[in-house]
Design an enzyme around this catalytic site. Structure first.
Site, PDB file in Angstrom:
ATOM      1  N   ARG A  60      -0.492  23.750  13.941  1.00 43.37           N
ATOM      2  CA  ARG A  60       0.685  23.105  13.372  1.00 43.37           C
ATOM      3  C   ARG A  60       0.253  21.919  12.520  1.00 43.37           C
ATOM      4  O   ARG A  60      -0.792  21.312  12.774  1.00 43.37           O
ATOM      5  CB  ARG A  60       1.626  22.623  14.481  1.00 43.37           C
ATOM      6  CG  ARG A  60       2.123  23.713  15.417  1.00 43.37           C
ATOM      7  CD  ARG A  60       2.939  23.107  16.546  1.00 43.37           C
ATOM      8  NE  ARG A  60       3.448  24.127  17.466  1.00 43.37           N
ATOM      9  CZ  ARG A  60       2.827  24.528  18.576  1.00 43.37           C
ATOM     10  NH1 ARG A  60       1.645  23.988  18.890  1.00 43.37           N
ATOM     11  NH2 ARG A  60       3.349  25.445  19.361  1.00 43.37           N
TER      12      ARG A  60
ATOM     13  N   LYS B  20       2.063  20.956  21.649  1.00 40.58           N
ATOM     14  CA  LYS B  20       3.324  20.504  22.239  1.00 40.58           C
ATOM     15  C   LYS B  20       3.167  20.351  23.746  1.00 40.58           C
ATOM     16  O   LYS B  20       2.499  21.153  24.396  1.00 40.58           O
ATOM     17  CB  LYS B  20       4.443  21.511  21.935  1.00 40.58           C
ATOM     18  CG  LYS B  20       4.863  21.527  20.463  1.00 40.58           C
ATOM     19  CD  LYS B  20       6.011  22.492  20.248  1.00 40.58           C
ATOM     20  CE  LYS B  20       6.499  22.468  18.807  1.00 40.58           C
ATOM     21  NZ  LYS B  20       7.605  23.410  18.584  1.00 40.58           N
TER      22      LYS B  20
ATOM     23  N   HIS C 141       3.605  25.216   7.554  1.00 43.38           N
ATOM     24  CA  HIS C 141       3.839  26.132   8.672  1.00 43.38           C
ATOM     25  C   HIS C 141       3.659  27.592   8.263  1.00 43.38           C
ATOM     26  O   HIS C 141       3.394  28.450   9.113  1.00 43.38           O
ATOM     27  CB  HIS C 141       5.244  25.909   9.240  1.00 43.38           C
ATOM     28  CG  HIS C 141       5.312  26.090  10.719  1.00 43.38           C
ATOM     29  ND1 HIS C 141       4.677  25.253  11.616  1.00 43.38           N
ATOM     30  CD2 HIS C 141       5.930  27.029  11.479  1.00 43.38           C
ATOM     31  CE1 HIS C 141       4.907  25.666  12.849  1.00 43.38           C
ATOM     32  NE2 HIS C 141       5.663  26.736  12.799  1.00 43.38           N
TER      33      HIS C 141
ATOM     34  N   ARG D  68       0.391  28.951   9.178  1.00 40.79           N
ATOM     35  CA  ARG D  68       0.370  29.334  10.603  1.00 40.79           C
ATOM     36  C   ARG D  68       0.970  30.726  10.779  1.00 40.79           C
ATOM     37  O   ARG D  68       0.406  31.576  11.486  1.00 40.79           O
ATOM     38  CB  ARG D  68       1.164  28.291  11.393  1.00 40.79           C
ATOM     39  CG  ARG D  68       1.294  28.546  12.888  1.00 40.79           C
ATOM     40  CD  ARG D  68       1.964  27.331  13.525  1.00 40.79           C
ATOM     41  NE  ARG D  68       2.404  27.542  14.899  1.00 40.79           N
ATOM     42  CZ  ARG D  68       1.638  27.420  15.970  1.00 40.79           C
ATOM     43  NH1 ARG D  68       0.365  27.109  15.821  1.00 40.79           N
ATOM     44  NH2 ARG D  68       2.122  27.602  17.184  1.00 40.79           N
TER      45      ARG D  68
ATOM     46  N   HIS E 239       1.333  29.104  22.158  1.00 42.53           N
ATOM     47  CA  HIS E 239       2.672  29.450  22.635  1.00 42.53           C
ATOM     48  C   HIS E 239       2.648  29.578  24.156  1.00 42.53           C
ATOM     49  O   HIS E 239       1.775  30.252  24.712  1.00 42.53           O
ATOM     50  CB  HIS E 239       3.137  30.776  22.036  1.00 42.53           C
ATOM     51  CG  HIS E 239       3.496  30.682  20.590  1.00 42.53           C
ATOM     52  ND1 HIS E 239       3.566  31.789  19.765  1.00 42.53           N
ATOM     53  CD2 HIS E 239       3.813  29.614  19.802  1.00 42.53           C
ATOM     54  CE1 HIS E 239       3.908  31.401  18.547  1.00 42.53           C
ATOM     55  NE2 HIS E 239       4.061  30.094  18.549  1.00 42.53           N
TER      56      HIS E 239
ATOM     57  N   TYR F 241       6.233  37.830  15.448  1.00 40.52           N
ATOM     58  CA  TYR F 241       5.318  38.224  14.372  1.00 40.52           C
ATOM     59  C   TYR F 241       5.148  39.736  14.281  1.00 40.52           C
ATOM     60  O   TYR F 241       4.745  40.249  13.239  1.00 40.52           O
ATOM     61  CB  TYR F 241       3.958  37.546  14.562  1.00 40.52           C
ATOM     62  CG  TYR F 241       4.036  36.059  14.384  1.00 40.52           C
ATOM     63  CD1 TYR F 241       4.222  35.490  13.126  1.00 40.52           C
ATOM     64  CD2 TYR F 241       3.971  35.206  15.484  1.00 40.52           C
ATOM     65  CE1 TYR F 241       4.329  34.123  12.967  1.00 40.52           C
ATOM     66  CE2 TYR F 241       4.073  33.840  15.330  1.00 40.52           C
ATOM     67  CZ  TYR F 241       4.253  33.307  14.064  1.00 40.52           C
ATOM     68  OH  TYR F 241       4.370  31.949  13.913  1.00 40.52           O
TER      69      TYR F 241
END
Length: 308
Positions: free
Chosen positions: A154, A178, A247, A250, A273, A282
């Site tokens: 990110r 995150k 992004h 990514r 994730h 995806y």
């Protein structure tokens, strides 16, 4: 209302110092909860189901589904905290149905040939640099784009990288994502490693002074906004009409790996994730491989049918 304001302040302090939430998450919580506080000025009781329900309806009227969902999540987390602190007789969210249909937007990717075109333009501008300052900017910009595409990280993760997080001898990059989750990715492409080594050699003094890997001309941490402006500029120079965001590198990283038959669970780990369902989006984008299979591998191609 003073009571609600005090609770929100205490909750945000709890999020900052106990949960160690990211500054951007804290900012979003502050905005969302302040909005609820303003809404409650016209309500008799801000802690009951009816008030919360009216607020949720107002959110759906004002915002797109994704934004409304985020604001609802902020408020729900706040009420969960109040319940945890035993400040509520009953959590109003317990009896609220907050499920709603959200349009599934597929991630936007950059076609392979345009990434190639973009990178070629970066390297061409480096050769055309007319001053030491321009050359240094190009060296930094190449390192940024090469690393974004090489790792799929990110933009916030890239801008917060510390020099100690990158070991170019082993090619390891330590990324803090995150929720303070840590992952290590490897950079194996020699061109990417060369670009990062050149950047490191060129900007070592600035990095030592700033404490971050990517720095701006004032020797401060590079901002994500600066990277966005940089990408816009090179896209124009490359003659690319498509709007490109950080992004999207990514998204392209994930999609192109899928098309190379990389297992989706490896991609999940590389992207950081927590849930495989986030990564599975995806699979809807990766149509190139699907097209190749249906065109060339379908059993109908092996059939010889007598059509009279």
């Amino acid at each position: 209302m003073t009571s609600l304001n005090k609770m929100i302040t205490e909750y945000l302090e709890y999020c900052e110092f106990r949960k160690r939430l990211d500054p951007k998450t804290l900012k979003a919580y502050r905005i969302d909860l302040h909005q609820y506080e303003i809404f409650c000025h016209e309500q008799p009781d801000c802690f009951i189901k009816n008030t919360v329900d009216l607020f949720l309806t107002s959110l759906h009227k004002q915002y797109k589904a994704k934004t409304a969902k985020r604001k609802i999540a902020s408020l729900k987390a706040f009420f969960h905290y109040l319940e945890y602190k035993e400040l509520l007789p009953e959590n109003p969210f317990v009896k609220l149905d907050i499920r709603f249909r959200e349009a599934r937007l597929l991630p936007k990717t950059i076609p392979f040939h345009l990434i190639q075109q973009f990178l070629s333009t970066l390297y061409a501008q480096k050769e055309l640099a007319k001053s030491q300052y321009q050359l240094h900017c190009c060296i930094r910009d190449i390192a940024i784009i090469e690393l974004l595409f090489a790792t799929g990280m990110r933009i916030s993760e890239l801008c917060s990288l510390k020099p100690s997080a990158i070991d170019l001898t082993s090619g390891n990059v330590r990324i803090y994502g995150k929720g303070a989750k840590e992952r290590i990715l490897q950079v194996g492409n020699p061109d990417v490693l060369s670009a990062l080594l050149l950047y490191q050699d060129t900007f070592q003094k600035e990095m030592d002074a700033c404490g971050y890997f990517f720095v701006n001309r004032l020797m401060h941490q590079l901002s994500d906004q600066s990277v966005r402006h940089m990408i816009d500029r090179y896209a124009r120079l490359a003659g690319i009409g498509q709007h490109i965001t950080p992004h999207m590198f990514r998204h392209s990283f994930a999609t192109l790996l899928l098309e190379q038959d990389v297992d989706i669970r490896y991609i999940q780990r590389m992207l950081g994730h927590s849930s495989i369902s986030t990564t599975e989006i995806y699979t809807h984008v990766s149509n190139v491989k699907q097209k190749d299979i249906l065109y060339h591998k379908h059993p109908r191609n092996l059939m010889e049918v007598d059509k009279g």
